[in-house]
Write a protein that holds these residues in place. Sequence first.
Motif, PDB file in Angstrom:
ATOM      1  N   ILE A 133       0.603  -1.306  -0.093  1.00 62.83           N
ATOM      2  CA  ILE A 133      -0.013  -0.033  -0.006  1.00 62.83           C
ATOM      3  C   ILE A 133       0.870   1.396  -0.018  1.00 62.83           C
ATOM      4  CG2 ILE A 133      -0.087   0.218   2.698  1.00 62.83           C
ATOM      5  CD1 ILE A 133      -2.864   0.988  -0.357  1.00 62.83           C
ATOM      6  N   GLU A 134       1.923   1.104   0.560  1.00 64.57           N
ATOM      7  CA  GLU A 134       2.890   2.383   0.700  1.00 64.57           C
ATOM      8  C   GLU A 134       3.439   2.490  -0.702  1.00 64.57           C
ATOM      9  OE1 GLU A 134       5.805   2.234   3.714  1.00 64.57           O
ATOM     10  OE2 GLU A 134       4.466   2.055   5.348  1.00 64.57           O
ATOM     11  N   GLN A 135       3.693   1.268  -1.498  1.00 64.95           N
ATOM     12  CA  GLN A 135       4.202   1.476  -2.933  1.00 64.95           C
ATOM     13  C   GLN A 135       2.932   2.237  -3.759  1.00 64.95           C
ATOM     14  OE1 GLN A 135       6.026  -1.802  -4.532  1.00 64.95           O
ATOM     15  NE2 GLN A 135       5.985  -2.722  -2.428  1.00 64.95           N
ATOM     16  N   MET A 140       1.344   6.426  -7.084  1.00 63.93           N
ATOM     17  CA  MET A 140       0.144   7.214  -7.704  1.00 63.93           C
ATOM     18  C   MET A 140       0.387   8.638  -7.555  1.00 63.93           C
ATOM     19  SD  MET A 140      -2.375   5.326  -8.864  1.00 63.93           S
ATOM     20  CE  MET A 140      -3.601   6.796  -8.918  1.00 63.93           C
ATOM     21  N   ALA A 141       0.936   9.051  -6.451  1.00 61.68           N
ATOM     22  CA  ALA A 141       1.452  10.650  -6.454  1.00 61.68           C
ATOM     23  C   ALA A 141       2.524  10.958  -7.552  1.00 61.68           C
ATOM     24  CB  ALA A 141       2.141  10.923  -5.126  1.00 61.68           C
ATOM     25  N   VAL A 167       1.230  -0.645  -8.728  1.00 67.46           N
ATOM     26  CA  VAL A 167       0.339   0.422  -8.965  1.00 67.46           C
ATOM     27  C   VAL A 167      -0.537   0.280 -10.106  1.00 67.46           C
ATOM     28  CG1 VAL A 167       1.907   1.695 -10.776  1.00 67.46           C
ATOM     29  CG2 VAL A 167       0.213   2.937  -9.134  1.00 67.46           C
ATOM     30  N   ARG A 168      -0.328  -0.746 -11.177  1.00 64.73           N
ATOM     31  CA  ARG A 168      -1.022  -0.926 -12.161  1.00 64.73           C
ATOM     32  C   ARG A 168      -2.092  -1.957 -11.511  1.00 64.73           C
ATOM     33  NH1 ARG A 168      -0.076  -5.253 -17.397  1.00 64.73           N
ATOM     34  NH2 ARG A 168      -2.077  -5.368 -17.959  1.00 64.73           N
ATOM     35  N   SER A 169      -1.851  -2.922 -10.698  1.00 62.24           N
ATOM     36  CA  SER A 169      -2.868  -3.749 -10.251  1.00 62.24           C
ATOM     37  C   SER A 169      -3.868  -3.251  -9.244  1.00 62.24           C
ATOM     38  CB  SER A 169      -2.306  -4.750  -9.224  1.00 62.24           C
ATOM     39  OG  SER A 169      -1.154  -5.785  -9.891  1.00 62.24           O
ATOM     40  N   PHE A 170      -3.395  -1.811  -8.573  1.00 61.91           N
ATOM     41  CA  PHE A 170      -4.263  -1.020  -7.797  1.00 61.91           C
ATOM     42  C   PHE A 170      -5.258  -0.415  -8.701  1.00 61.91           C
ATOM     43  CE2 PHE A 170      -5.404   3.214  -6.267  1.00 61.91           C
ATOM     44  CZ  PHE A 170      -5.958   2.833  -5.026  1.00 61.91           C
ATOM     45  N   VAL A 171      -4.782   0.242  -9.814  1.00 61.25           N
ATOM     46  CA  VAL A 171      -5.554   0.933 -10.725  1.00 61.25           C
ATOM     47  C   VAL A 171      -6.505  -0.064 -11.377  1.00 61.25           C
ATOM     48  CG1 VAL A 171      -5.763   2.120 -12.985  1.00 61.25           C
ATOM     49  CG2 VAL A 171      -3.959   2.817 -11.326  1.00 61.25           C
ATOM     50  N   GLU A 172      -6.155  -1.267 -11.588  1.00 59.10           N
ATOM     51  CA  GLU A 172      -7.026  -2.264 -12.309  1.00 59.10           C
ATOM     52  C   GLU A 172      -8.104  -3.100 -11.379  1.00 59.10           C
ATOM     53  OE1 GLU A 172      -5.067  -3.026 -16.624  1.00 59.10           O
ATOM     54  OE2 GLU A 172      -4.219  -4.362 -15.123  1.00 59.10           O
ATOM     55  N   LYS A 173      -7.847  -2.817 -10.270  1.00 61.97           N
ATOM     56  CA  LYS A 173      -8.644  -3.243  -8.909  1.00 61.97           C
ATOM     57  C   LYS A 173      -8.282  -4.729  -8.727  1.00 61.97           C
ATOM     58  CE  LYS A 173     -12.469   0.196  -9.151  1.00 61.97           C
ATOM     59  NZ  LYS A 173     -11.408   1.138  -9.831  1.00 61.97           N
TER      60      LYS A 173
END
Length: 233
Positions: A133-135, A140-141, A167-173
């Motif tokens: 989550i810190e990554q 994202m910033a 970050v890609r995984s986060f954006v793609e949920k």
Amino acid sequence: MSENATAGGASDITVVHLMRHGEVHNPDGILYGRRSGYHLSELGRQMADRVAEHLAGRDITRVVASPLERAQETAAPIAKTHGLELVTDERLIEAGNVFEGKTFGVGDGALRKPGNWKHLTNPFRPSWGEPYIEQVVRMMAALDAAKDAARGHEAVCVSHQLPIWIVRSFVEKRRLWHDPRRRQCTLASLTTFTYQGDRIVSVGYSEPALDLVPAHLRAGAKPVKGKAKAFGA
């Protein structure tokens, strides 16, 4: 008023390419992580040049890189091609890892060493390095900063495999914990985020230098004993 003038409107499209650096000279197979002194190999420089050629006709107005040498050297030809200053963003740096400076690959026995077990207790965080989550927060910033600086145009940010994939995984949920062998983030690849205003509307992926990437280092390749798979990438 120009096509891109209405910030946040339907015509305000900005593209941010998140690029992984090229191959690194690492004959000892060290997980180099955030250590300095690891530069691109000759093949890695060819990869960087290939991507610079691939992006030569794009409307790139911002080139940013992690402070680590391999990222800076990968970004340099792109910045030169577009006549831009190379900007450094600390938030694009490699993920922290307690095994940095050690060998940690297929067949080296690292998982059988009792001293390592305490770092392998929680793959969901993960317990051996910087929390996922810190990554996400820092990456994202960094993406948002590049988007704001290149609004209405395109930006390139050179970073490292794990932060890019997270970050890609986060954006793609998708869930953030994963099998490292399944990361779609080959050396010198481009993970492309398209923004409409301040919102990401699509994510793309391409490999302009794939023919230069050794087979055992490509996305989804099975580990080969005796061959390092992108240590500290």
